[in-house]
Write a protein that holds these residues in place. Sequence first.
Motif, PDB file in Angstrom:
ATOM      1  N   ARG A  13       0.852  -1.196   0.000  1.00  0.00           N
ATOM      2  CA  ARG A  13       0.000   0.000   0.000  1.00  0.00           C
ATOM      3  C   ARG A  13       0.883   1.240   0.000  1.00  0.00           C
ATOM      4  N   TRP A  14       0.628   2.140  -0.956  1.00  0.00           N
ATOM      5  CA  TRP A  14       1.315   3.427  -0.973  1.00  0.00           C
ATOM      6  C   TRP A  14       0.551   4.395  -0.088  1.00  0.00           C
ATOM      7  N   ARG A  15       1.297   5.099   0.756  1.00  0.00           N
ATOM      8  CA  ARG A  15       0.706   6.057   1.690  1.00  0.00           C
ATOM      9  C   ARG A  15       1.444   7.385   1.565  1.00  0.00           C
ATOM     10  N   LEU A  16       0.699   8.469   1.398  1.00  0.00           N
ATOM     11  CA  LEU A  16       1.254   9.810   1.317  1.00  0.00           C
ATOM     12  C   LEU A  16       0.859  10.551   2.585  1.00  0.00           C
ATOM     13  N   TYR A  17       1.796  11.268   3.176  1.00  0.00           N
ATOM     14  CA  TYR A  17       1.489  12.029   4.378  1.00  0.00           C
ATOM     15  C   TYR A  17       2.292  13.320   4.386  1.00  0.00           C
ATOM     16  N   VAL A  18       1.826  14.292   5.153  1.00  0.00           N
ATOM     17  CA  VAL A  18       2.506  15.572   5.301  1.00  0.00           C
ATOM     18  C   VAL A  18       2.994  15.667   6.742  1.00  0.00           C
ATOM     19  N   ALA A  19       4.311  15.801   6.897  1.00  0.00           N
ATOM     20  CA  ALA A  19       4.917  15.898   8.225  1.00  0.00           C
ATOM     21  C   ALA A  19       4.722  17.308   8.768  1.00  0.00           C
ATOM     22  N   VAL A  37       0.358  -2.311  -7.089  1.00  0.00           N
ATOM     23  CA  VAL A  37       1.746  -2.696  -7.360  1.00  0.00           C
ATOM     24  C   VAL A  37       2.514  -1.567  -8.043  1.00  0.00           C
ATOM     25  N   THR A  38       1.804  -0.543  -8.519  1.00  0.00           N
ATOM     26  CA  THR A  38       2.465   0.563  -9.197  1.00  0.00           C
ATOM     27  C   THR A  38       2.547   1.785  -8.278  1.00  0.00           C
ATOM     28  N   VAL A  39       3.554   2.587  -8.506  1.00  0.00           N
ATOM     29  CA  VAL A  39       3.715   3.833  -7.764  1.00  0.00           C
ATOM     30  C   VAL A  39       2.668   4.828  -8.264  1.00  0.00           C
ATOM     31  N   PRO A  40       1.942   5.492  -7.375  1.00  0.00           N
ATOM     32  CA  PRO A  40       0.990   6.508  -7.825  1.00  0.00           C
ATOM     33  C   PRO A  40       1.701   7.565  -8.681  1.00  0.00           C
ATOM     34  N   THR A  41       1.035   7.994  -9.728  1.00  0.00           N
ATOM     35  CA  THR A  41       1.626   8.980 -10.632  1.00  0.00           C
ATOM     36  C   THR A  41       1.760  10.330  -9.925  1.00  0.00           C
TER      37      THR A  41
END
Length: 94
Positions: A13-19, A37-41
């Motif tokens: 699972r790809w997870r994006l977060y803002v520190a 399985v792919t990196v989000p664009t």
Amino acid sequence: MEHTAQISNRGGRWRLYVALLGGPVSQWPEHDFGPTVTVPTVAERSRALTALGFMFTDGAEWEWTEYSETHGDDTSLVRLLASIRVRSRDGGTS
């Protein structure tokens, strides 16, 4: 105010977060892209950041880093982490 946004993959699972400095990790804005399985664009990452209330800073580019899951073990799984500078869309501290 500028912040660092990061994207990483754990368990497929790809997870994006803002520190957000000064606040607990549990309160950092985040977006889970779900199992993939792919990196989000770049466009998908940009939309996710927009939904979280952030945007890329002028001239910012994603910087990728790889690291071993187990520090010092060159047979360990390799993890990828990307970072980019962002700012609040409303100019506040978010």
